[in-house]
Design a protein around this motif. Sequence first.
Motif, short mmCIF file in Angstrom:
data_model
loop_
_atom_site.label_atom_id
_atom_site.label_comp_id
_atom_site.label_asym_id
_atom_site.label_seq_id
_atom_site.Cartn_x
_atom_site.Cartn_y
_atom_site.Cartn_z
N PRO A 99 -8.10 14.12 20.48
CA PRO A 99 -8.35 15.30 19.64
C PRO A 99 -8.67 14.93 18.19
O PRO A 99 -9.58 15.51 17.59
CB PRO A 99 -7.02 16.09 19.74
CG PRO A 99 -6.40 15.64 21.02
CD PRO A 99 -6.79 14.20 21.16
N VAL A 100 -7.94 13.95 17.64
CA VAL A 100 -8.18 13.54 16.25
C VAL A 100 -9.52 12.80 16.13
O VAL A 100 -10.27 13.02 15.17
CB VAL A 100 -7.02 12.66 15.73
CG1 VAL A 100 -7.33 12.18 14.32
CG2 VAL A 100 -5.72 13.44 15.75
N ALA A 114 -10.88 12.18 3.99
CA ALA A 114 -9.88 11.63 3.06
C ALA A 114 -8.47 11.99 3.52
O ALA A 114 -7.54 11.19 3.40
CB ALA A 114 -10.13 12.15 1.65
N PHE A 115 -8.33 13.22 4.06
CA PHE A 115 -7.02 13.64 4.60
C PHE A 115 -6.62 12.74 5.77
O PHE A 115 -5.49 12.23 5.82
CB PHE A 115 -7.10 15.10 5.06
CG PHE A 115 -5.92 15.52 5.92
CD1 PHE A 115 -4.69 15.82 5.34
CD2 PHE A 115 -6.05 15.61 7.30
CE1 PHE A 115 -3.61 16.20 6.14
CE2 PHE A 115 -4.98 15.99 8.09
CZ PHE A 115 -3.75 16.28 7.51
N TRP A 116 -7.53 12.52 6.70
CA TRP A 116 -7.23 11.69 7.87
C TRP A 116 -6.94 10.24 7.45
O TRP A 116 -6.06 9.58 8.03
CB TRP A 116 -8.38 11.73 8.88
CG TRP A 116 -8.56 13.04 9.58
CD1 TRP A 116 -9.66 13.84 9.54
CD2 TRP A 116 -7.62 13.70 10.42
NE1 TRP A 116 -9.46 14.97 10.30
CE2 TRP A 116 -8.22 14.91 10.87
CE3 TRP A 116 -6.33 13.42 10.85
CZ2 TRP A 116 -7.57 15.82 11.70
CZ3 TRP A 116 -5.68 14.31 11.69
CH2 TRP A 116 -6.29 15.48 12.10
N LEU A 155 -3.45 20.32 12.54
CA LEU A 155 -3.69 21.29 13.62
C LEU A 155 -4.83 22.24 13.24
O LEU A 155 -5.67 22.58 14.08
CB LEU A 155 -2.41 22.07 13.93
CG LEU A 155 -1.30 21.29 14.64
CD1 LEU A 155 0.02 22.05 14.61
CD2 LEU A 155 -1.71 21.00 16.09
N GLY A 156 -4.85 22.65 11.99
CA GLY A 156 -5.92 23.53 11.54
C GLY A 156 -7.28 22.88 11.66
O GLY A 156 -8.26 23.51 12.10
N LEU A 157 -7.37 21.60 11.31
CA LEU A 157 -8.65 20.89 11.41
C LEU A 157 -9.06 20.70 12.87
O LEU A 157 -10.25 20.79 13.21
CB LEU A 157 -8.54 19.52 10.71
CG LEU A 157 -8.37 19.55 9.19
CD1 LEU A 157 -8.16 18.14 8.65
CD2 LEU A 157 -9.59 20.20 8.53
N LEU A 158 -8.09 20.42 13.73
CA LEU A 158 -8.40 20.25 15.15
C LEU A 158 -8.99 21.54 15.72
O LEU A 158 -9.97 21.51 16.48
CB LEU A 158 -7.14 19.86 15.93
CG LEU A 158 -6.51 18.50 15.61
CD1 LEU A 158 -5.26 18.27 16.45
CD2 LEU A 158 -7.50 17.36 15.84
N HIS A 159 -8.41 22.67 15.34
CA HIS A 159 -8.91 23.95 15.85
C HIS A 159 -10.25 24.32 15.19
O HIS A 159 -11.15 24.86 15.85
CB HIS A 159 -7.88 25.05 15.61
CG HIS A 159 -6.69 24.96 16.54
ND1 HIS A 159 -6.80 25.19 17.90
CD2 HIS A 159 -5.40 24.65 16.31
CE1 HIS A 159 -5.61 25.04 18.47
NE2 HIS A 159 -4.74 24.72 17.53
N ARG A 160 -10.37 24.02 13.91
CA ARG A 160 -11.60 24.38 13.19
C ARG A 160 -12.83 23.72 13.82
O ARG A 160 -13.89 24.32 13.92
CB ARG A 160 -11.50 23.96 11.71
CG ARG A 160 -12.76 24.26 10.90
CD ARG A 160 -12.64 23.70 9.49
NE ARG A 160 -11.44 24.19 8.82
CZ ARG A 160 -11.01 23.73 7.65
NH1 ARG A 160 -11.65 22.75 7.04
NH2 ARG A 160 -9.92 24.23 7.10
N VAL A 215 -12.30 13.86 13.51
CA VAL A 215 -12.77 12.90 12.50
C VAL A 215 -14.29 12.76 12.56
O VAL A 215 -14.97 12.65 11.53
CB VAL A 215 -12.09 11.53 12.69
CG1 VAL A 215 -12.77 10.46 11.83
CG2 VAL A 215 -10.61 11.61 12.33
N ALA A 216 -14.84 12.78 13.77
CA ALA A 216 -16.29 12.63 13.94
C ALA A 216 -17.07 13.76 13.26
O ALA A 216 -18.24 13.58 12.90
CB ALA A 216 -16.64 12.58 15.42
N GLN A 217 -16.41 14.92 13.07
CA GLN A 217 -17.08 16.07 12.46
C GLN A 217 -16.57 16.35 11.04
O GLN A 217 -16.95 17.35 10.43
CB GLN A 217 -16.86 17.32 13.32
CG GLN A 217 -17.40 17.19 14.74
CD GLN A 217 -17.17 18.46 15.53
OE1 GLN A 217 -17.77 19.50 15.24
NE2 GLN A 217 -16.27 18.41 16.50
N ALA A 218 -15.73 15.47 10.52
CA ALA A 218 -15.07 15.74 9.24
C ALA A 218 -16.03 15.62 8.06
O ALA A 218 -16.92 14.76 8.05
CB ALA A 218 -13.91 14.77 9.06
#
Length: 333
Positions: free
Chosen positions: A248-249, A262-264, A282-287, A253-256
């Motif tokens: 999931p991460v 920078a957060f990751w 969790l918010g980024l994973l869902h976004r 990360v591939a779309q960050a």
Amino acid sequence: MSLDQPSDRPHDRLARLLAGEMDQVNHLIRDRMASEHAPRIPEVTAHLVEAGGKRLRPMLTLAAARMCGYSGVNHVKLAATVEFIHTATLLHDDVVDESAQRRGRATANLLWDNKSSVLVGDYLFARSFQIMVETDSLRVMDILADASATIAEGEVLQLTAAQNLATDEAIYLQVIRGKTAALFAAACEVGGVVAGASEEQVAALRDYGDALGISFQIVDDLLDYDGDAGATGKNVGDDFRERKLTLPVIKAVAQANDEERAFWQRVIEKGRQEEGDLDQALGLLHRHGAMEATRTDALMWAGRAKGALQAFPAGEIKDMLDDLADFVVARAH
């Protein structure tokens, strides 16, 4: 049958069908985890073996052998071998991961110490090879020895890949093929080999176990962010806190964007985690739809597992193994 009802779960139905043989496996496990000179060995082993695990891997060996028409006793020895290898890897994993909980209970390394967990794991590996030798099958030994080496290789690869944002889905697949799918594949394959199945069917069993194991691990990694701690026996977010770069991460990360990357980097690569970071993750994973995309991958691998079973005629065990592939993914509602 609904997969939501506990009595209808495929591995529960499989356990009832194979109950007599599993009793033999459990008896052999208890007998061989004994030690005349080091009582800590059965103490540590019993803590994990008796913790209520599903015994899925040894059941796969028994199911594969029976589906191929086997009527001897060597499949019981191989099932016990597979469970010993699995238990040894769990003892080692909990030390490496510094885990405090396994199957809802305190880990052996927490109750005893790291040294005991590592050394008892080594003992179980040695025991597993003693048992597999008793089958007098060089091919079986080759399969299980290869699987053991692949498991260790996958764990070492994870050490360098898990906290590196350059880790992509191909490397992740290589890691989980080692740490999880290799033993699933071997467990199924040796069941066919000991039964004298055709090469086509042995290969199909290996492919089924490989795809099932990959799907199983992807779902486990998904549940770490989207699961029920009471059901999984793990705390939600353990992988995040341990800075493991799971699928999931990797997808997120591939779309960050630069700010998200920078957060990751801060929480995964540098390990500087603060209160509220898990919620942000969790918010980024869902976004970015990373959870749903991960679930889609798990479904694809489950489909591959079911496809491999087409090498076998219709039957009760084939149906259960087919349902098992569906259930592995159904865990991730």
